[in-house]
Scaffold this active site. Structure first.
Site, PDB file in Angstrom:
ATOM      1  N   GLY A  31       0.826  -1.205   0.000  1.00 54.18           N
ATOM      2  CA  GLY A  31       0.000   0.000   0.000  1.00 54.18           C
ATOM      3  C   GLY A  31       0.859   1.254   0.000  1.00 54.18           C
ATOM      4  O   GLY A  31       2.014   1.221  -0.420  1.00 54.18           O
ATOM      5  N   LEU A  33       0.546   3.713  -1.975  1.00 57.60           N
ATOM      6  CA  LEU A  33       0.953   3.622  -3.383  1.00 57.60           C
ATOM      7  C   LEU A  33       1.382   4.965  -3.968  1.00 57.60           C
ATOM      8  O   LEU A  33       0.907   6.017  -3.551  1.00 57.60           O
ATOM      9  CB  LEU A  33      -0.209   3.055  -4.212  1.00 57.60           C
ATOM     10  CG  LEU A  33      -0.719   1.679  -3.769  1.00 57.60           C
ATOM     11  CD1 LEU A  33      -1.848   1.222  -4.687  1.00 57.60           C
ATOM     12  CD2 LEU A  33       0.393   0.646  -3.743  1.00 57.60           C
ATOM     13  N   HIS A  34       2.291   4.886  -4.923  1.00 52.40           N
ATOM     14  CA  HIS A  34       2.740   6.068  -5.663  1.00 52.40           C
ATOM     15  C   HIS A  34       2.940   5.640  -7.120  1.00 52.40           C
ATOM     16  O   HIS A  34       2.688   4.467  -7.478  1.00 52.40           O
ATOM     17  CB  HIS A  34       4.024   6.642  -5.049  1.00 52.40           C
ATOM     18  CG  HIS A  34       5.097   5.631  -4.829  1.00 52.40           C
ATOM     19  ND1 HIS A  34       5.784   5.033  -5.863  1.00 52.40           N
ATOM     20  CD2 HIS A  34       5.589   5.085  -3.685  1.00 52.40           C
ATOM     21  CE1 HIS A  34       6.655   4.187  -5.378  1.00 52.40           C
ATOM     22  NE2 HIS A  34       6.560   4.176  -4.054  1.00 52.40           N
ATOM     23  N   HIS A  37       4.477   2.261  -7.997  1.00 52.97           N
ATOM     24  CA  HIS A  37       3.629   1.061  -7.936  1.00 52.97           C
ATOM     25  C   HIS A  37       2.742   0.960  -9.181  1.00 52.97           C
ATOM     26  O   HIS A  37       2.515  -0.130  -9.706  1.00 52.97           O
ATOM     27  CB  HIS A  37       2.706   1.115  -6.714  1.00 52.97           C
ATOM     28  CG  HIS A  37       3.425   1.048  -5.413  1.00 52.97           C
ATOM     29  ND1 HIS A  37       3.564   2.136  -4.584  1.00 52.97           N
ATOM     30  CD2 HIS A  37       4.037   0.022  -4.777  1.00 52.97           C
ATOM     31  CE1 HIS A  37       4.228   1.785  -3.496  1.00 52.97           C
ATOM     32  NE2 HIS A  37       4.533   0.506  -3.584  1.00 52.97           N
ATOM     33  N   GLN A  61       8.489  -8.438   7.887  1.00 57.21           N
ATOM     34  CA  GLN A  61       9.644  -7.875   7.187  1.00 57.21           C
ATOM     35  C   GLN A  61      10.131  -6.570   7.808  1.00 57.21           C
ATOM     36  O   GLN A  61      11.049  -5.946   7.299  1.00 57.21           O
ATOM     37  CB  GLN A  61       9.373  -7.722   5.697  1.00 57.21           C
ATOM     38  CG  GLN A  61       8.373  -6.641   5.313  1.00 57.21           C
ATOM     39  CD  GLN A  61       8.065  -6.679   3.828  1.00 57.21           C
ATOM     40  OE1 GLN A  61       7.323  -7.517   3.344  1.00 57.21           O
ATOM     41  NE2 GLN A  61       8.638  -5.756   3.062  1.00 57.21           N
ATOM     42  N   GLN A 153      15.788  -6.969  -3.272  1.00 56.05           N
ATOM     43  CA  GLN A 153      14.528  -7.718  -3.123  1.00 56.05           C
ATOM     44  C   GLN A 153      14.159  -8.402  -4.438  1.00 56.05           C
ATOM     45  O   GLN A 153      13.779  -9.588  -4.455  1.00 56.05           O
ATOM     46  CB  GLN A 153      13.411  -6.758  -2.690  1.00 56.05           C
ATOM     47  CG  GLN A 153      12.022  -7.351  -2.822  1.00 56.05           C
ATOM     48  CD  GLN A 153      10.952  -6.458  -2.263  1.00 56.05           C
ATOM     49  OE1 GLN A 153      10.804  -6.353  -1.046  1.00 56.05           O
ATOM     50  NE2 GLN A 153      10.166  -5.809  -3.106  1.00 56.05           N
ATOM     51  N   SER A 186       7.715   5.010  -0.849  1.00 56.32           N
ATOM     52  CA  SER A 186       6.690   5.357   0.150  1.00 56.32           C
ATOM     53  C   SER A 186       7.307   6.132   1.304  1.00 56.32           C
ATOM     54  O   SER A 186       6.609   6.796   2.052  1.00 56.32           O
ATOM     55  CB  SER A 186       6.033   4.086   0.689  1.00 56.32           C
ATOM     56  OG  SER A 186       5.599   3.292  -0.377  1.00 56.32           O
ATOM     57  N   ARG A 187       8.625   6.020   1.468  1.00 53.55           N
ATOM     58  CA  ARG A 187       9.287   6.713   2.579  1.00 53.55           C
ATOM     59  C   ARG A 187       9.514   8.198   2.311  1.00 53.55           C
ATOM     60  O   ARG A 187       9.815   8.949   3.248  1.00 53.55           O
ATOM     61  CB  ARG A 187      10.652   6.092   2.857  1.00 53.55           C
ATOM     62  CG  ARG A 187      10.543   4.747   3.496  1.00 53.55           C
ATOM     63  CD  ARG A 187      11.889   4.089   3.522  1.00 53.55           C
ATOM     64  NE  ARG A 187      11.759   2.787   4.136  1.00 53.55           N
ATOM     65  CZ  ARG A 187      12.373   2.413   5.235  1.00 53.55           C
ATOM     66  NH1 ARG A 187      13.186   3.233   5.850  1.00 53.55           N
ATOM     67  NH2 ARG A 187      12.187   1.223   5.742  1.00 53.55           N
TER      68      ARG A 187
HETATM   69  O1  PAF Z   1       8.191  -4.205  -1.961  1.00 49.16           O
HETATM   70  C1  PAF Z   1       7.225  -4.342  -1.187  1.00 49.16           C
HETATM   71  O2  PAF Z   1       6.302  -3.509  -1.146  1.00 49.16           O
HETATM   72  C2  PAF Z   1       7.180  -5.542  -0.261  1.00 49.16           C
HETATM   73  O3  PAF Z   1       8.443  -5.895   0.180  1.00 49.16           O
HETATM   74  C3  PAF Z   1       6.440  -6.756  -0.857  1.00 49.16           C
HETATM   75  C4  PAF Z   1       7.166  -7.299  -2.082  1.00 49.16           C
HETATM   76  C5  PAF Z   1       5.025  -6.363  -1.246  1.00 49.16           C
HETATM   77  C6  PAF Z   1       6.366  -7.882   0.182  1.00 49.16           C
HETATM   78  O4  PAF Z   1       5.687  -7.489   1.312  1.00 49.16           O
END
Ligand code: PAF
Length: 279
Positions: A31, A33-34, A37, A61, A153, A186-187
């Protein structure tokens, strides 16, 4: 757009698409979102017939509980944005649904998560690979997109899909930047106006290093020095790492080559930001 809160609902909603042989594309998010995303949705839509997104703030996480508590949540806003981007289905489970009281199965890679972000955020990637596996099992997409902004990631998800023989094509979505070069995240909303100005130095440093590389400088130490010069000169800014790495194994290189990445993590007035650039 249907918002499914249970596994049965999302599976039932996807059934007609599967039956008619449609390719399911998936965009997992937390979420807040920007535009970055939304570009994942576009990249996914180009390779699938129906796009499913998820919004789930994955508690496992976050290695810092304050970060988790401060994470913004506005499902209505996120749903509106996804719908206007052509997303057909949104999966928005609760923490209780994803992690039962008796939960004890983790997905953990051995090497990639020990580097860079993993060294600064213990347990972070174990949480990411575990929740992405769960989401993949629930949605069962044929394609899924991850942003290059979180390059480590992305590599971890690609490696996991390869190692576990998941029948899912992982798409790489390029970093989306603000007009002044700051990578969207998002930060960024947490930056004060002075922090926001300082943060421009991060991408400016990476671009300067890439220019130097294109003009013949290949010593990684010189490139990382150049990349960090601007940020290091600022008050309230701390560089956690800047390194030239090989794209596949993310190991640090002393000599830069085309296709390597320069990765960095910088804390600007208390807000931790990451960025990277392909050389
Ligand atoms: O990149 C993210 O927003 C998160 O790490 C993900 C891939 C949705 C997993 O929670």
């Amino acid at each position: 757009m249907l918002i499914a809160k249970s596994i049965a609902e999302i599976r039932e909603a996807l059934e007609p698409y599967r039956r008619s042989g449609k390719r399911v594309g998936f965009v997992p998010t937390m979420g807040a979102l920007h535009a970055g995303h939304l570009s994942l949705c576009d990249v996914t839509a180009a390779r699938s017939d129906v796009v499913v997104a998820s919004v789930f703030i994955n508690p496992t996480q976050f290695n810092n509980p304050n970060d988790l508590a401060a994470y913004p949540y506005d499902l209505d806003r996120d749903a509106r944005m996804l719908e206007s981007e052509g997303v057909s289905l949104l999966f928005a489970p609760t923490k209780e649904l994803m992690y039962g009281a008796d939960f004890e199965s983790w997905v953990e890679l051995q090497k990639l998560p020990t580097l860079w972000e993993g060294a600064h955020r213990p347990g972070h990637f174990r949480g990411v690979s575990t929740v992405v596996s769960m989401l993949f099992n629930i949605v069962q997409p044929q394609v899924a997109a991850f942003g290059e902004k979180d390059f480590q990631q992305l590599r971890i998800i690609e490696q996991m899909a390869h190692d576990l023989h998941l029948p899912i094509e992982i798409l790489r979505a390029p970093i989306i930047r603000e007009p002044d070069g700051l990578a969207m995240s998002s930060r960024n909303v947490r930056l004060s106006s002075s922090g926001r100005k300082k943060a421009i130095a991060i991408s400016a440093g990476l671009f300067a290093a890439r220019d130097a590389f294109q003009h013949g400088e290949s010593t990684a130490a010189s490139l990382t020095e150049l990349a960090g010069q601007g940020v290091r000169a600022l008050d309230g800014v701390e560089v956690e790492y800047i390194a030239v790495v090989e794209e596949q194994n993310l190991l640090e290189q002393s000599e830069a080559r085309a296709g390597h990445r320069i990765l960095c993590a910088v804390v600007v007035d208390g807000v931790r930001l990451i960025d990277n650039l392909r050389l």
